[in-house]
Design a protein around this motif. Structure first.
Motif, PDB file in Angstrom:
ATOM      1  N   GLU A 234       0.886  -1.156   0.000  1.00 43.53           N
ATOM      2  CA  GLU A 234       0.000   0.000   0.000  1.00 43.53           C
ATOM      3  C   GLU A 234       0.927   1.211   0.000  1.00 43.53           C
ATOM      4  O   GLU A 234       1.752   1.366   0.904  1.00 43.53           O
ATOM      5  CB  GLU A 234      -0.905   0.008   1.230  1.00 43.53           C
ATOM      6  CG  GLU A 234      -1.897   1.144   1.217  1.00 43.53           C
ATOM      7  CD  GLU A 234      -2.835   1.103   2.402  1.00 43.53           C
ATOM      8  OE1 GLU A 234      -3.895   0.451   2.295  1.00 43.53           O
ATOM      9  OE2 GLU A 234      -2.492   1.714   3.432  1.00 43.53           O
ATOM     10  N   VAL A 235       0.831   2.036  -1.041  1.00 44.73           N
ATOM     11  CA  VAL A 235       1.778   3.123  -1.246  1.00 44.73           C
ATOM     12  C   VAL A 235       1.025   4.438  -1.407  1.00 44.73           C
ATOM     13  O   VAL A 235      -0.001   4.496  -2.084  1.00 44.73           O
ATOM     14  CB  VAL A 235       2.629   2.856  -2.512  1.00 44.73           C
ATOM     15  CG1 VAL A 235       3.629   3.964  -2.749  1.00 44.73           C
ATOM     16  CG2 VAL A 235       3.329   1.514  -2.419  1.00 44.73           C
ATOM     17  N   VAL A 236       1.549   5.486  -0.789  1.00 43.26           N
ATOM     18  CA  VAL A 236       1.015   6.838  -0.958  1.00 43.26           C
ATOM     19  C   VAL A 236       2.061   7.639  -1.723  1.00 43.26           C
ATOM     20  O   VAL A 236       3.232   7.685  -1.329  1.00 43.26           O
ATOM     21  CB  VAL A 236       0.709   7.506   0.402  1.00 43.26           C
ATOM     22  CG1 VAL A 236       0.248   8.944   0.197  1.00 43.26           C
ATOM     23  CG2 VAL A 236      -0.344   6.707   1.163  1.00 43.26           C
ATOM     24  N   ILE A 237       1.627   8.253  -2.828  1.00 43.38           N
ATOM     25  CA  ILE A 237       2.528   9.011  -3.698  1.00 43.38           C
ATOM     26  C   ILE A 237       1.912  10.381  -3.956  1.00 43.38           C
ATOM     27  O   ILE A 237       0.708  10.491  -4.208  1.00 43.38           O
ATOM     28  CB  ILE A 237       2.752   8.271  -5.037  1.00 43.38           C
ATOM     29  CG1 ILE A 237       3.312   6.859  -4.780  1.00 43.38           C
ATOM     30  CG2 ILE A 237       3.673   9.066  -5.956  1.00 43.38           C
ATOM     31  CD1 ILE A 237       3.458   6.005  -6.032  1.00 43.38           C
ATOM     32  N   ASP A 238       2.749  11.431  -3.886  1.00 41.06           N
ATOM     33  CA  ASP A 238       2.226  12.765  -4.167  1.00 41.06           C
ATOM     34  C   ASP A 238       2.200  12.995  -5.681  1.00 41.06           C
ATOM     35  O   ASP A 238       2.752  12.194  -6.451  1.00 41.06           O
ATOM     36  CB  ASP A 238       3.008  13.840  -3.403  1.00 41.06           C
ATOM     37  CG  ASP A 238       4.395  14.129  -3.955  1.00 41.06           C
ATOM     38  OD1 ASP A 238       4.741  13.672  -5.061  1.00 41.06           O
ATOM     39  OD2 ASP A 238       5.144  14.837  -3.261  1.00 41.06           O
ATOM     40  N   PRO A 239       1.554  14.071  -6.157  1.00 43.03           N
ATOM     41  CA  PRO A 239       1.419  14.287  -7.610  1.00 43.03           C
ATOM     42  C   PRO A 239       2.743  14.408  -8.356  1.00 43.03           C
ATOM     43  O   PRO A 239       2.810  14.154  -9.552  1.00 43.03           O
ATOM     44  CB  PRO A 239       0.630  15.597  -7.703  1.00 43.03           C
ATOM     45  CG  PRO A 239      -0.115  15.677  -6.419  1.00 43.03           C
ATOM     46  CD  PRO A 239       0.781  15.052  -5.388  1.00 43.03           C
ATOM     47  N   SER A 240       3.834  14.781  -7.652  1.00 48.49           N
ATOM     48  CA  SER A 240       5.133  14.904  -8.309  1.00 48.49           C
ATOM     49  C   SER A 240       5.842  13.558  -8.449  1.00 48.49           C
ATOM     50  O   SER A 240       6.903  13.476  -9.058  1.00 48.49           O
ATOM     51  CB  SER A 240       6.033  15.870  -7.531  1.00 48.49           C
ATOM     52  OG  SER A 240       6.445  15.286  -6.304  1.00 48.49           O
ATOM     53  N   GLY A 241       5.273  12.499  -7.859  1.00 50.21           N
ATOM     54  CA  GLY A 241       5.860  11.170  -7.957  1.00 50.21           C
ATOM     55  C   GLY A 241       6.669  10.757  -6.739  1.00 50.21           C
ATOM     56  O   GLY A 241       7.243   9.674  -6.723  1.00 50.21           O
ATOM     57  N   LYS A 242       6.726  11.588  -5.721  1.00 48.30           N
ATOM     58  CA  LYS A 242       7.476  11.263  -4.504  1.00 48.30           C
ATOM     59  C   LYS A 242       6.672  10.293  -3.639  1.00 48.30           C
ATOM     60  O   LYS A 242       5.494  10.525  -3.353  1.00 48.30           O
ATOM     61  CB  LYS A 242       7.769  12.535  -3.714  1.00 48.30           C
ATOM     62  CG  LYS A 242       8.527  12.279  -2.432  1.00 48.30           C
ATOM     63  CD  LYS A 242       8.730  13.556  -1.645  1.00 48.30           C
ATOM     64  CE  LYS A 242       9.367  13.212  -0.310  1.00 48.30           C
ATOM     65  NZ  LYS A 242       9.181  14.271   0.660  1.00 48.30           N
ATOM     66  N   VAL A 243       7.317   9.198  -3.215  1.00 49.75           N
ATOM     67  CA  VAL A 243       6.667   8.240  -2.323  1.00 49.75           C
ATOM     68  C   VAL A 243       6.601   8.869  -0.931  1.00 49.75           C
ATOM     69  O   VAL A 243       7.624   9.196  -0.335  1.00 49.75           O
ATOM     70  CB  VAL A 243       7.429   6.899  -2.282  1.00 49.75           C
ATOM     71  CG1 VAL A 243       6.817   5.964  -1.253  1.00 49.75           C
ATOM     72  CG2 VAL A 243       7.432   6.249  -3.652  1.00 49.75           C
TER      73      VAL A 243
END
Length: 148
Positions: free
Chosen positions: A133-142
């Motif tokens: 389960e991964v959370v990533i911001d719109p810029s692609g940073k995990v």
């Protein structure tokens, strides 16, 4: 005696659930919130309302398999929005991060979560070895990750 203890536990759990969240009928939702909701989501169907603390939460669908959860303040301001999205709706930076950092994984489920006008993407990634389960911001940073 055991029956009384079990009953006490069940009643206690039920009461705790009621104090945290309570299902309500649409007639109990203030008009300022209903008006904002219908303006924001005119295609909403199958609405289910809950009161969570001082916020109103609604779960609904817009089309096939597109589920949403939205929280409104008592003043009618949208506080949080979770929506299921398809992988094609993910930003390219998010897709790029998944393909580079999670090579061999497929996106099983994707949600866009917007809170305080900032969005993140919650992804369930599957492989034969392990799920994440991964959370990533719109810029692609995990932002975070945890194995399922």
């Amino acid at each position: 005696m055991k029956k009384h203890i079990l009953l006490f536990i069940v009643v206690g759990a039920f009461t705790a659930t009621l104090t945290n969240a309570q299902d309500i009928v649409q007639k109990q939702v203030p008009s300022v919130i209903l008006n904002k909701f219908h303006s924001d989501f005119p295609a909403a169907k199958d609405m289910e309302w809950e009161m969570k603390g001082t916020q109103y939460q609604v779960e609904f669908e817009t089309g096939w398999w597109t589920e949403h959860e939205v929280w409104y303040s008592a003043e009618g301001e949208q506080v949080k929005h979770e929506e299921e999205i398809t992988t094609k709706d993910l930003p390219n930076a998010v897709k790029s991060t998944v393909s580079k950092q999670f090579e061999g994984y497929t996106i099983d489920d994707a949600k866009k979560i917007t809170e305080n006008k900032k969005s993140i993407y919650l992804l369930d990634l599957d492989s034969q070895r392990q799920d994440w389960e991964v959370v990533i911001d719109p810029s692609g940073k995990v932002v975070s990750q945890r194995a399922d």
